[in-house]
Scaffold this motif. Structure first.
Motif, PDB file in Angstrom:
ATOM      1  N   PRO A 213       0.818  -1.221   0.000  1.00 46.46           N
ATOM      2  CA  PRO A 213       0.000   0.000   0.000  1.00 46.46           C
ATOM      3  C   PRO A 213       0.850   1.269   0.000  1.00 46.46           C
ATOM      4  O   PRO A 213       1.912   1.321   0.618  1.00 46.46           O
ATOM      5  N   LYS A 214       0.365   2.271  -0.683  1.00 51.36           N
ATOM      6  CA  LYS A 214       1.034   3.569  -0.697  1.00 51.36           C
ATOM      7  C   LYS A 214       0.734   4.309   0.606  1.00 51.36           C
ATOM      8  O   LYS A 214      -0.416   4.387   1.026  1.00 51.36           O
ATOM      9  N   PRO A 215       1.751   4.854   1.267  1.00 54.70           N
ATOM     10  CA  PRO A 215       1.483   5.672   2.459  1.00 54.70           C
ATOM     11  C   PRO A 215       0.821   6.989   2.075  1.00 54.70           C
ATOM     12  O   PRO A 215       1.097   7.560   1.015  1.00 54.70           O
ATOM     13  N   GLY A 216      -0.062   7.442   2.938  1.00 53.81           N
ATOM     14  CA  GLY A 216      -0.822   8.647   2.639  1.00 53.81           C
ATOM     15  C   GLY A 216      -0.103   9.940   2.977  1.00 53.81           C
ATOM     16  O   GLY A 216      -0.542  11.021   2.576  1.00 53.81           O
ATOM     17  N   GLY A 217       0.997   9.830   3.724  1.00 57.51           N
ATOM     18  CA  GLY A 217       1.721  11.047   4.115  1.00 57.51           C
ATOM     19  C   GLY A 217       1.226  11.584   5.440  1.00 57.51           C
ATOM     20  O   GLY A 217       0.028  11.817   5.616  1.00 57.51           O
ATOM     21  N   GLY A 218       2.123  11.751   6.387  1.00 56.34           N
ATOM     22  CA  GLY A 218       1.764  12.319   7.682  1.00 56.34           C
ATOM     23  C   GLY A 218       1.881  13.827   7.644  1.00 56.34           C
ATOM     24  O   GLY A 218       1.714  14.467   6.594  1.00 56.34           O
ATOM     25  N   VAL A 219       2.173  14.426   8.774  1.00 55.47           N
ATOM     26  CA  VAL A 219       2.398  15.874   8.824  1.00 55.47           C
ATOM     27  C   VAL A 219       3.683  16.177   8.059  1.00 55.47           C
ATOM     28  O   VAL A 219       4.718  15.563   8.333  1.00 55.47           O
ATOM     29  N   PHE A 230      -4.471  25.183  11.907  1.00 59.23           N
ATOM     30  CA  PHE A 230      -4.499  23.872  12.568  1.00 59.23           C
ATOM     31  C   PHE A 230      -3.429  22.942  12.012  1.00 59.23           C
ATOM     32  O   PHE A 230      -2.940  22.075  12.730  1.00 59.23           O
ATOM     33  N   PHE A 231      -3.011  23.114  10.740  1.00 59.77           N
ATOM     34  CA  PHE A 231      -1.872  22.368  10.228  1.00 59.77           C
ATOM     35  C   PHE A 231      -0.601  22.794  10.961  1.00 59.77           C
ATOM     36  O   PHE A 231       0.258  21.957  11.280  1.00 59.77           O
ATOM     37  N   LYS A 232      -0.472  24.080  11.212  1.00 59.82           N
ATOM     38  CA  LYS A 232       0.681  24.581  11.958  1.00 59.82           C
ATOM     39  C   LYS A 232       0.702  24.012  13.373  1.00 59.82           C
ATOM     40  O   LYS A 232       1.768  23.682  13.912  1.00 59.82           O
ATOM     41  N   ASP A 233      -0.472  23.890  13.964  1.00 63.06           N
ATOM     42  CA  ASP A 233      -0.564  23.319  15.311  1.00 63.06           C
ATOM     43  C   ASP A 233      -0.135  21.853  15.320  1.00 63.06           C
ATOM     44  O   ASP A 233       0.573  21.400  16.230  1.00 63.06           O
ATOM     45  N   TYR A 234      -0.579  21.100  14.307  1.00 63.75           N
ATOM     46  CA  TYR A 234      -0.144  19.702  14.193  1.00 63.75           C
ATOM     47  C   TYR A 234       1.371  19.617  14.024  1.00 63.75           C
ATOM     48  O   TYR A 234       2.040  18.779  14.637  1.00 63.75           O
ATOM     49  N   HIS A 235       1.925  20.481  13.185  1.00 65.10           N
ATOM     50  CA  HIS A 235       3.367  20.481  12.936  1.00 65.10           C
ATOM     51  C   HIS A 235       4.129  20.762  14.228  1.00 65.10           C
ATOM     52  O   HIS A 235       5.156  20.132  14.517  1.00 65.10           O
ATOM     53  N   ALA A 236       3.607  21.702  15.014  1.00 65.69           N
ATOM     54  CA  ALA A 236       4.268  22.078  16.267  1.00 65.69           C
ATOM     55  C   ALA A 236       4.272  20.937  17.274  1.00 65.69           C
ATOM     56  O   ALA A 236       5.111  20.913  18.183  1.00 65.69           O
ATOM     57  N   TYR A 237       3.356  19.998  17.121  1.00 61.19           N
ATOM     58  CA  TYR A 237       3.351  18.834  18.014  1.00 61.19           C
ATOM     59  C   TYR A 237       4.138  17.671  17.417  1.00 61.19           C
ATOM     60  O   TYR A 237       5.115  17.190  18.005  1.00 61.19           O
ATOM     61  N   SER A 248       5.206   7.029  15.282  1.00 63.38           N
ATOM     62  CA  SER A 248       3.947   7.737  15.055  1.00 63.38           C
ATOM     63  C   SER A 248       3.704   7.958  13.567  1.00 63.38           C
ATOM     64  O   SER A 248       4.550   8.484  12.850  1.00 63.38           O
ATOM     65  N   LEU A 249       2.524   7.569  13.087  1.00 63.81           N
ATOM     66  CA  LEU A 249       2.191   7.782  11.677  1.00 63.81           C
ATOM     67  C   LEU A 249       2.132   9.261  11.351  1.00 63.81           C
ATOM     68  O   LEU A 249       2.572   9.699  10.289  1.00 63.81           O
ATOM     69  N   ASN A 250       1.563  10.061  12.240  1.00 66.12           N
ATOM     70  CA  ASN A 250       1.451  11.496  11.978  1.00 66.12           C
ATOM     71  C   ASN A 250       2.809  12.176  11.945  1.00 66.12           C
ATOM     72  O   ASN A 250       3.000  13.165  11.238  1.00 66.12           O
ATOM     73  N   SER A 251       3.758  11.652  12.714  1.00 65.16           N
ATOM     74  CA  SER A 251       5.102  12.224  12.724  1.00 65.16           C
ATOM     75  C   SER A 251       5.898  11.835  11.485  1.00 65.16           C
ATOM     76  O   SER A 251       6.914  12.456  11.189  1.00 65.16           O
ATOM     77  N   ASN A 252       5.437  10.805  10.774  1.00 64.10           N
ATOM     78  CA  ASN A 252       6.241  10.248   9.687  1.00 64.10           C
ATOM     79  C   ASN A 252       5.435  10.149   8.390  1.00 64.10           C
ATOM     80  O   ASN A 252       4.869  11.138   7.956  1.00 64.10           O
ATOM     81  N   GLN A 253       5.356   8.955   7.777  1.00 60.81           N
ATOM     82  CA  GLN A 253       4.787   8.870   6.436  1.00 60.81           C
ATOM     83  C   GLN A 253       3.278   8.669   6.398  1.00 60.81           C
ATOM     84  O   GLN A 253       2.683   8.612   5.331  1.00 60.81           O
ATOM     85  N   GLY A 254       2.641   8.571   7.542  1.00 60.10           N
ATOM     86  CA  GLY A 254       1.188   8.519   7.581  1.00 60.10           C
ATOM     87  C   GLY A 254       0.603   7.135   7.378  1.00 60.10           C
ATOM     88  O   GLY A 254       1.287   6.186   7.025  1.00 60.10           O
ATOM     89  N   ARG A 255      -0.706   7.037   7.606  1.00 57.27           N
ATOM     90  CA  ARG A 255      -1.431   5.780   7.373  1.00 57.27           C
ATOM     91  C   ARG A 255      -1.563   5.541   5.870  1.00 57.27           C
ATOM     92  O   ARG A 255      -1.224   6.396   5.052  1.00 57.27           O
ATOM     93  N   ASN A 256      -2.095   4.374   5.497  1.00 57.35           N
ATOM     94  CA  ASN A 256      -2.229   4.043   4.086  1.00 57.35           C
ATOM     95  C   ASN A 256      -3.139   5.031   3.363  1.00 57.35           C
ATOM     96  O   ASN A 256      -4.131   5.512   3.930  1.00 57.35           O
ATOM     97  N   ALA A 257      -2.815   5.304   2.108  1.00 54.73           N
ATOM     98  CA  ALA A 257      -3.540   6.315   1.335  1.00 54.73           C
ATOM     99  C   ALA A 257      -5.004   5.952   1.112  1.00 54.73           C
ATOM    100  O   ALA A 257      -5.829   6.835   0.867  1.00 54.73           O
TER     101      ALA A 257
END
Length: 339
Positions: A213-219, A230-237, A248-257
């Protein structure tokens, strides 16, 4: 033969749990408390997926304890906000469990980084299975905390599982709604959903052709200049030492697309009005996601439901800002309803 099959299943589950690669060192995004005992535990859900969790027990506690299972944010791992909540509530007298969802973090499941409204709801009930059969836990006093997308899943779990006597949905997303309708319901039309379905179906074909599966991309590492706040807020975390974690998926390449596929057709809030046990919905006044929590609360019935809006707080403030998170309120809520 039935007994033999049950014994075989138990052996297989135990084998799966032994094979999980659990980290021995403390690798959380928050400091370790000297007021609780911490240990790694594993348990299987109804689909046979073995979940990994951190269990926190108050030091010097005696007798059977009230218990709380914690998960979220969506795309995060137990070493982030969920663990902070679990450890803090353990300091306040609860036996707590912060777990990684199926296919994520240290938990089992293949392929990796799959999401599912059904399986992820089941993950909460599997945590309740573990707690209800633990010798240290009072099985009649079990609650759950769901953060961000897991707030909506927590409400869904509470509707499905009456063993959950008290639920906190905190800075919640309704993942069905946001996937089906877009943010702020901007794409709430059959035309928009069918366009999304075609895109996701094409990705499925490509994933099958590629064999993964292709990763969907995290932050993203670098935010565009026009990124919403709110994207900036996610990035700051997720992208700073404050909350970054390598699993963490959000910290890296994200869940599946293709992760949106099941959520589009399976509304999580469809039975929220049938929850008999207590629910507390907590949201930040300035959170972009506030409408999810307020609308979910409108679906709840009975005099044991409550909505709490935290003045000045944005969505991610409620991940880890100890000066804003209403732990006193949550402690009172659980003690009042886990009895």
């Amino acid at each position: 033969m039935l007994l033999s099959g049950a014994a075989c299943q138990k052996t297989n589950n135990e084998k799966d749990m032994k094979e999980l690669n659990l980290t021995a060192e403390w690798d959380k995004t928050f400091p370790k408390s000297d007021r609780v005992n911490h240990s790694k535990v594993t348990f299987a859900n109804r689909y046979g997926i073995t979940l990994a969790a951190d269990m926190y027990v108050p030091k010097n506690a005696s007798g059977k304890l009230p218990a709380i299972a914690v998960c979220g944010p969506f795309g995060a791992v137990k070493e982030q906000a969920a663990g902070l909540y679990a450890q803090t509530m353990a300091e306040r007298g609860f036996l707590t469990l912060a777990f990684d969802p199926s296919y994520t973090g240290e938990s089992g499941g293949e392929p990796r980084y799959v999401v599912s409204p059904d399986i992820n709801t089941e993950d909460f009930s599997a945590a309740v299975d573990f707690l209800a059969t633990n010798d240290r836990v009072d099985a009649e006093r079990i609650g759950i905390i769901g953060i961000c997308g897991w707030g909506g899943l927590a409400i869904n779990a509470a509707a499905a599982d009456p063993r959950i006597k008290a639920t906190v949905a905190l800075t919640m997303y309704d993942m069905s709604r946001v996937n089906a309708n877009g943010y702020f319901d901007a794409d709430d039309s059959a035309e928009a959903r069918n366009a999304l379905r075609k895109k996701l179906a094409a990705q499925r074909t490509e994933d099958f052709r590629n064999g993964f599966p292709k990763p969907g991309g995290g932050v993203p590492d670098q935010l565009p200049a026009d990124a919403p706040q709110f994207f900036k807020d996610y990035h700051a975390y997720y992208k700073t030492p404050r909350g970054y974690h390598p699993r963490s998926l959000n910290s890296n390449q994200g869940r599946n697309a293709t992760g949106a596929i099941p959520f589009i057709n399976f509304p999580l809030m469809s039975r929220a009005d049938e929850i008999e046990n207590a629910v507390l919905v907590i949201h930040g006044e300035k959170a972009h996601s506030r409408y999810f929590g307020e609308d979910a609360f409108k679906k709840l019935t009975g005099d044991n439901k409550e909505l709490l809006i935290i003045p000045g707080a944005n969505h991610t403030d409620l991940y880890d800002n100890l000066s804003i998170i209403p732990f006193d309120k949550m402690e009172a809520f659980f003690y009042n309803n886990l009895k």
